[in-house]
Design a protein around this motif. Structure first.
Motif, short mmCIF file in Angstrom:
data_model
loop_
_atom_site.label_atom_id
_atom_site.label_comp_id
_atom_site.label_asym_id
_atom_site.label_seq_id
_atom_site.Cartn_x
_atom_site.Cartn_y
_atom_site.Cartn_z
N ASP A 1 67.64 -75.72 52.79
CA ASP A 1 68.21 -74.93 53.89
C ASP A 1 67.29 -73.78 54.29
OD1 ASP A 1 70.43 -76.56 53.96
OD2 ASP A 1 71.58 -75.29 52.58
N ILE A 2 66.61 -73.17 53.31
CA ILE A 2 65.70 -72.07 53.63
C ILE A 2 64.54 -72.58 54.48
CG2 ILE A 2 64.03 -70.47 52.62
CD1 ILE A 2 65.94 -70.14 50.26
N ALA B 1 72.61 -77.98 43.93
CA ALA B 1 72.80 -76.73 44.66
C ALA B 1 71.48 -76.00 44.87
CB ALA B 1 73.78 -75.83 43.90
N VAL B 2 70.63 -75.96 43.84
CA VAL B 2 69.35 -75.27 43.97
C VAL B 2 68.46 -75.95 45.01
CG1 VAL B 2 67.23 -74.65 42.75
CG2 VAL B 2 69.44 -74.30 41.65
N LEU B 3 68.32 -77.26 44.90
CA LEU B 3 67.47 -77.98 45.84
C LEU B 3 68.03 -77.94 47.26
CD1 LEU B 3 66.47 -81.12 43.72
CD2 LEU B 3 65.18 -79.02 44.12
N LEU C 1 54.77 -78.91 55.81
CA LEU C 1 55.47 -78.08 54.82
C LEU C 1 56.52 -77.17 55.44
CD1 LEU C 1 52.45 -77.07 52.54
CD2 LEU C 1 54.13 -78.88 52.18
N VAL C 2 56.35 -76.82 56.71
CA VAL C 2 57.29 -75.90 57.34
C VAL C 2 58.43 -76.66 58.00
CG1 VAL C 2 57.55 -74.09 59.08
CG2 VAL C 2 55.52 -74.14 57.63
N SER C 3 58.13 -77.74 58.68
CA SER C 3 59.17 -78.45 59.44
C SER C 3 59.14 -79.93 59.11
CB SER C 3 58.95 -78.26 60.95
OG SER C 3 57.75 -78.90 61.35
#
Length: 367
Positions: free
Chosen positions: A152-153, A145-147, A186-188
């Motif tokens: 998702d963020i 759940a955490v990962l 790192l972003v996408s």
């Protein structure tokens, strides 16, 4: 059967699957796709040009940073002298407007930057995405759940806004191509890879050989490396082949917006940034980097699709089944009185009145 089943079962029996026949089968399926072979040749040529950029520019006798003010017409605003942007024996593709820098040298060195940034970002995306996906798939519910929430963020973060924010706080002395590659990675990209790997891991960890490896006392890391990564190779390689053109387009977009690679370092996107006002006076300045981007992205996309089909053993069977169903449907739609292959019907004579069988007489019951 995997090494875990071999350890649990009879000892001394080598039940590992050889990798060479799989490679031969992959190559055979890839060779059957002519478009993928052409795309692979184009991509290999582009990579070779990027690697041999110093040699090619030395053969031309130019470099990507030297100005040639004598080759531009200052009275016309810096338009290159001569036809086709001043192309000739000394400058194979002409020179840039205003600066007079050699276009061929900047294109081949721009290929090094664009391909290097995209490939570097792809490597980071795959490493981070595979690590997060396998950890989420093999972990307990809380870890999963955490990962998943972290993934998702990052999946919802806009690339351009985050790039502008990060480039504002990073020192100017940091190498810009490396910074652009890290921002893209790192972003996408890695979040989608993590979701794909997690779904595949959840499907694989319930198989017998993975369960046997965990029952035999193997750690999670050893199980992931020995048992899960071979099964994840096909989807990861397929997604990597599709990530490269996406990263090339992202680097070009960042450079076009002025937040990517800075001059004098050549980049195809950075060249398009300076060429948007010269499309009438010097159209080659805009068309050459745009054509290079189009060919690279299109070739990478076609090659990625070919790799996906070659790695998926069900693709060829789906094609055969689909072709057979079309033939069967075509045969069923043919009328009984139609000549096959022509669609022309043949006349069927009506039965004669005396040929109609008479109704059977009712049997009389016995007295």
């Amino acid at each position: 059967m995997s090494e875990a089943l071999a350890a649990v079962g009879a000892a001394g029996t080598d039940t590992s699957l050889p990798a060479v026949p799989g490679a031969h089968q992959f190559w055979r399926r890839l060779r059957a796709q002519r478009a993928a072979l052409v795309a692979a040749a184009v991509v290999a040529l582009l990579v070779l040009v990027a690697l041999a950029a110093p040699l090619l520019t030395a053969l031309e006798g130019q470099d990507p940073t030297t100005y040639h003010p004598s080759l531009i017409d200052s009275a016309r605003g810096g338009v290159p002298l001569g036809s086709f942007g001043g192309a000739g024996a000394g400058h194979w593709l002409g020179v840039e407007p205003q600066t007079g820098r050699d276009m061929f040298a900047r294109l081949v060195y721009g290929a090094r930057v664009s391909l290097g940034v995209s490939l570097g970002a792809t490597v980071v995306q795959l490493a981070l995405g595979v690590a997060m996906g396998v950890a989420a798939g093999l972990g307990n519910r809380r870890v999963d759940a955490v990962l998943s929430h972290i993934t998702d963020i990052f999946l919802s973060l806009p690339l351009m806004v985050m790039a502008l924010a990060l480039l504002a706080v990073v020192p100017s002395g940091f190498p810009r191509p490396v910074l652009v590659a890290l921002i893209i990675a790192l972003v996408s990209g890695w979040s989608t890879t993590a979701k794909t790997v997690r779904a595949q891991t959840l499907a694989l960890k319930n198989l017998d050989y993975v369960a046997a490896s965990r029952l035999s006392g193997w750690s999670i890391g050893r199980t992931a490396v020995r048992e899960l990564l071979p099964g994840l190779a096909a989807p990861v390689i397929t997604y990597a082949a599709l990530l490269v053109p996406q990263n090339i387009s992202a680097e070009a977009a960042l450079s076009f917006l002025g937040v990517g690679v800075k001059p004098p370092t050549p980049s195809w996107g950075q060249m398009l940034t300076s060429a948007d006002v010269w499309y009438q006076a010097a159209p080659q300045y805009l068309l050459l980097p745009a054509l290079a981007l189009f060919v690279t992205v299109f070739g990478m996309t076609v090659l990625g699709d070919g790799v996906r089909v070659a790695l998926d053993p069900r693709a060829a069977s789906r094609l055969r089944v689909g072709t057979g169903r079309k033939r069967e449907a075509r045969a069923q739609t043919t009328a009984p009185g139609t000549v096959p292959g022509t669609g022309v019907g043949t006349a069927v004579p009506d039965p004669a009145p005396d040929a109609v069988p008479a109704p059977a007489a009712k049997k009389e019951g016995r007295a």
